[in-house]
Design a protein around this motif. Sequence first.
Motif, PDB file in Angstrom:
ATOM      1  N   ASP A  56       0.824  -1.212   0.000  1.00  0.00           N
ATOM      2  CA  ASP A  56       0.000   0.000   0.000  1.00  0.00           C
ATOM      3  C   ASP A  56       0.859   1.264   0.000  1.00  0.00           C
ATOM      4  O   ASP A  56       0.562   2.223  -0.705  1.00  0.00           O
ATOM      5  N   ASN A  57       1.927   1.268   0.796  1.00  0.00           N
ATOM      6  CA  ASN A  57       2.788   2.453   0.876  1.00  0.00           C
ATOM      7  C   ASN A  57       3.473   2.739  -0.451  1.00  0.00           C
ATOM      8  O   ASN A  57       3.528   3.887  -0.895  1.00  0.00           O
ATOM      9  N   LEU A  58       3.998   1.703  -1.081  1.00  0.00           N
ATOM     10  CA  LEU A  58       4.669   1.897  -2.360  1.00  0.00           C
ATOM     11  C   LEU A  58       3.685   2.306  -3.449  1.00  0.00           C
ATOM     12  O   LEU A  58       4.007   3.108  -4.322  1.00  0.00           O
ATOM     13  N   LYS A  59       2.481   1.759  -3.408  1.00  0.00           N
ATOM     14  CA  LYS A  59       1.462   2.120  -4.399  1.00  0.00           C
ATOM     15  C   LYS A  59       1.107   3.603  -4.272  1.00  0.00           C
ATOM     16  O   LYS A  59       0.959   4.313  -5.267  1.00  0.00           O
ATOM     17  N   GLU A  60       0.991   4.090  -3.042  1.00  0.00           N
ATOM     18  CA  GLU A  60       0.681   5.502  -2.810  1.00  0.00           C
ATOM     19  C   GLU A  60       1.801   6.400  -3.343  1.00  0.00           C
ATOM     20  O   GLU A  60       1.540   7.405  -4.006  1.00  0.00           O
ATOM     21  N   ILE A  61       3.047   6.009  -3.082  1.00  0.00           N
ATOM     22  CA  ILE A  61       4.189   6.785  -3.566  1.00  0.00           C
ATOM     23  C   ILE A  61       4.236   6.748  -5.093  1.00  0.00           C
ATOM     24  O   ILE A  61       4.479   7.767  -5.746  1.00  0.00           O
TER      25      ILE A  61
END
Length: 116
Positions: A92-97
């Motif tokens: 989720d964090n990488l997708k947001e970035i």
Amino acid sequence: MLNIDPKPRRPERKRKHHISCYLDDKEYIAYRDKRSKTYYNQSEYIRKCVLDKKITVIPGIRDLIIDLKRIGNNLNQLTHKVNLGDVTVLGDNLKEIEDDLSTVWGSLSKVIRKVK
């Protein structure tokens, strides 16, 4: 006996001459408005003007720089947490970035097309 200097000496400045000037309200507003459209600090802006360098103002570039710094900060925080072992799942964090970067790159390409 040792001769110890209590204050460490600073290296010589590249730019040794300090200047100042006074502006009336109209001049100051014009200066402030023109400089605010750039990302230069006061010294850099004045040097560019004095040296007759062309100052190109790219609308929206300041916001893009701020966005890129924010994304970089988020990525650094995430990397730090991973290295500490606090985070093990990054999806989720990488997708947001990735989404943020995609948005900024889209905005940047629009700005580049306007400048050309």
